[in-house]
Design an enzyme around this catalytic site. Structure first.
Site, PDB file in Angstrom:
ATOM      1  N   GLY A 149     -16.583  10.544  -0.394  1.00 52.03           N
ATOM      2  CA  GLY A 149     -15.926   9.265  -0.632  1.00 52.03           C
ATOM      3  C   GLY A 149     -15.838   8.348   0.564  1.00 52.03           C
TER       4      GLY A 149
ATOM      5  CB  ALA B 179     -13.563  12.934  -4.905  1.00 50.76           C
TER       6      ALA B 179
ATOM      7  CG  HIS C 159      -9.303   5.581  10.542  1.00 50.72           C
ATOM      8  ND1 HIS C 159     -10.218   5.202   9.584  1.00 50.72           N
ATOM      9  CD2 HIS C 159     -10.029   5.855  11.652  1.00 50.72           C
ATOM     10  CE1 HIS C 159     -11.435   5.228  10.110  1.00 50.72           C
ATOM     11  NE2 HIS C 159     -11.346   5.630  11.355  1.00 50.72           N
TER      12      HIS C 159
ATOM     13  CG  ASP D 170      -4.176   8.820   0.868  1.00 45.93           C
ATOM     14  OD1 ASP D 170      -5.184   8.241   0.430  1.00 45.93           O
ATOM     15  OD2 ASP D 170      -4.145  10.051   1.071  1.00 45.93           O
TER      16      ASP D 170
ATOM     17  CB  CYS E  10       8.772   0.281  18.516  1.00 40.17           C
ATOM     18  SG  CYS E  10       9.122  -1.288  19.360  1.00 40.17           S
TER      19      CYS E  10
ATOM     20  NE  ARG F 142      -3.614   0.053   2.502  1.00 39.46           N
ATOM     21  CZ  ARG F 142      -4.232   0.387   3.646  1.00 39.46           C
ATOM     22  NH1 ARG F 142      -4.139  -0.412   4.701  1.00 39.46           N
ATOM     23  NH2 ARG F 142      -4.902   1.514   3.744  1.00 39.46           N
TER      24      ARG F 142
HETATM   25  N1  APR Z   1     -15.313   9.673  -5.572  1.00 36.78           N
HETATM   26  C1  APR Z   1     -16.081   9.695  -4.450  1.00 36.78           C
HETATM   27  N2  APR Z   1     -16.477   8.581  -3.789  1.00 36.78           N
HETATM   28  C2  APR Z   1     -16.078   7.400  -4.308  1.00 36.78           C
HETATM   29  C3  APR Z   1     -15.283   7.283  -5.467  1.00 36.78           C
HETATM   30  C4  APR Z   1     -14.909   8.490  -6.111  1.00 36.78           C
HETATM   31  N3  APR Z   1     -14.161   8.474  -7.224  1.00 36.78           N
HETATM   32  N4  APR Z   1     -15.064   5.954  -5.709  1.00 36.78           N
HETATM   33  C5  APR Z   1     -15.682   5.271  -4.717  1.00 36.78           C
HETATM   34  N5  APR Z   1     -16.298   6.126  -3.885  1.00 36.78           N
HETATM   35  C6  APR Z   1     -17.058   5.851  -2.675  1.00 36.78           C
HETATM   36  C7  APR Z   1     -17.750   4.516  -2.643  1.00 36.78           C
HETATM   37  O1  APR Z   1     -19.047   4.619  -3.218  1.00 36.78           O
HETATM   38  C8  APR Z   1     -17.825   4.259  -1.131  1.00 36.78           C
HETATM   39  O2  APR Z   1     -19.016   4.825  -0.597  1.00 36.78           O
HETATM   40  O3  APR Z   1     -16.112   5.806  -1.624  1.00 36.78           O
HETATM   41  C9  APR Z   1     -16.623   5.004  -0.574  1.00 36.78           C
HETATM   42  C10 APR Z   1     -15.504   4.092  -0.088  1.00 36.78           C
HETATM   43  O4  APR Z   1     -16.004   3.368   1.013  1.00 36.78           O
HETATM   44  P1  APR Z   1     -15.026   2.390   1.819  1.00 36.78           P
HETATM   45  O5  APR Z   1     -14.264   1.573   0.845  1.00 36.78           O
HETATM   46  O6  APR Z   1     -15.874   1.746   2.876  1.00 36.78           O
HETATM   47  O7  APR Z   1     -13.967   3.361   2.498  1.00 36.78           O
HETATM   48  P2  APR Z   1     -14.156   4.251   3.792  1.00 36.78           P
HETATM   49  O8  APR Z   1     -15.565   4.725   3.924  1.00 36.78           O
HETATM   50  O9  APR Z   1     -13.098   5.288   3.759  1.00 36.78           O
HETATM   51  O10 APR Z   1     -13.838   3.205   4.960  1.00 36.78           O
HETATM   52  C11 APR Z   1     -13.774   3.741   6.268  1.00 36.78           C
HETATM   53  O11 APR Z   1     -13.025   1.606   7.074  1.00 36.78           O
HETATM   54  O12 APR Z   1     -11.732  -0.106   6.343  1.00 36.78           O
HETATM   55  C12 APR Z   1     -11.801   0.917   7.291  1.00 36.78           C
HETATM   56  O13 APR Z   1     -10.148   2.192   8.366  1.00 36.78           O
HETATM   57  C13 APR Z   1     -10.677   1.877   7.110  1.00 36.78           C
HETATM   58  O14 APR Z   1     -10.705   4.283   6.947  1.00 36.78           O
HETATM   59  C14 APR Z   1     -11.343   3.092   6.509  1.00 36.78           C
HETATM   60  C15 APR Z   1     -12.741   2.988   7.051  1.00 36.78           C
END
Ligand code: APR
Length: 246
Positions: free
Chosen positions: A193, A237, A118, A103, A126, A70
């Site tokens: 997102g 986004a 997060h 990131d 460590c 990653r």
């Molecule tokens: N622009 C905007 N939104 C988008 C795009 C894009 N180009 N592509 C995908 N998405 C949306 C998806 O529809 C989804 O609702 O982004 C979201 C991603 O959701 P997750 O994969 O669940 O990510 P996230 O919500 O950040 O997860 C939260 O869960 O796994 C843990 O700690 C990890 O920080 C993470 C937390």
């Protein structure tokens, strides 16, 4: 009125904006989201399994290899137009970014004072004594082996772990406290997102709404947070943020 125009109007007449971002914010930079099918050699592993203290205790080399992969992806990525639009908007608005992402793309786009709920992919420490650890060699993401022995702490010899918050671990208290305060004080929250599945981060839009802020969701899909939002802009986004903030 189209939702994007509603969102644009809200930005124009509000000055204190909090932006809650999730993995979708970095999707157009080539970083796979958590719940999108993971790409490459990690396809058979779920983040929910690997991002845990239990997985680390059971197989630190596998977990460290996944994070190195990653780190390689993020290093090879560049901030997208959404990251850049947020950084530029800070010149005319008070913009506070609260991100669930580990990131550094917001910072590399020029955003300052980003609250990472997060943790951070490059903030290694460590596992035993928690002392911060410096840079590690990051192989090209396409060549990272699956198992890589983590480096050892120069002070106590413990294993070096990623500086991210694993499932079951507490969020960094200061960052979360600041995020709640910012959400309660803002007059507009953009939710960009995120699927809104993981708490307590997913509770912040309701904090903002209950405090009287307008809430705008920017996401191609409906999410757990869509019902909290006053306006839902169904788009990405990188396409929507430059329009809404421009
Ligand atoms: N622009 C905007 N939104 C988008 C795009 C894009 N180009 N592509 C995908 N998405 C949306 C998806 O529809 C989804 O609702 O982004 C979201 C991603 O959701 P997750 O994969 O669940 O990510 P996230 O919500 O950040 O997860 C939260 O869960 O796994 C843990 O700690 C990890 O920080 C993470 C937390």
């Amino acid at each position: 009125m189209p939702t994007i125009d509603q969102a644009k109007r809200l930005v124009q007449n509000r000055s204190n904006i909090v932006v809650l971002t999730g993995a979708g914010m970095s999707a157009e930079s080539g970083i796979p989201t958590f719940r999108q099918a993971p790409r490459g050699l990690w396809a058979e592993y779920s983040p929910e399994h690997l991002a845990t203290p239990e997985a680390w205790q059971a197989d630190p080399a596998l977990v460290w290899g996944w994070y190195l992969w990653r780190m390689g992806l993020v290093r090879a990525a560049v901030p997208n137009a959404g990251h850049v639009a947020l950084a530029m908007a800070a010149e005319t608005h008070t913009i506070r970014i609260v991100t669930q992402n580990v990131d550094d793309l917001h910072e590399r786009a020029g955003s300052g004072d980003v609250l990472h709920l997060h943790g951070g992919l490059f903030a290694h420490r460590c596992f035993a004594c928690a002392r911060p650890h410096g840079e590690v060699a990051i192989p090209d993401s396409g060549t990272t082996p699956m198992r890589v022995e983590p480096p050892r702490c120069a002070h106590c010899g413990g294993l070096i772990r990623p500086g991210v918050v694993w499932f079951g671990e507490n969020l960094p208290e200061a960052a979360f406290t600041q995020a709640v305060a910012a959400s309660a004080a803002c007059d507009l929250m953009l939710v960009v997102g995120t699927s809104g599945i993981v708490h307590p981060a997913a509770g912040l839009p309701l904090v903002a709404r209950d405090a009287g802020a307008a809430v705008v969701e920017i996401n191609p899909l409906e999410t757990e947070l869509s019902a909290v939002a006053h306006v839902c802009v169904r788009g990405s986004a990188a396409a929507v943020l430059p329009e809404v903030l421009g």
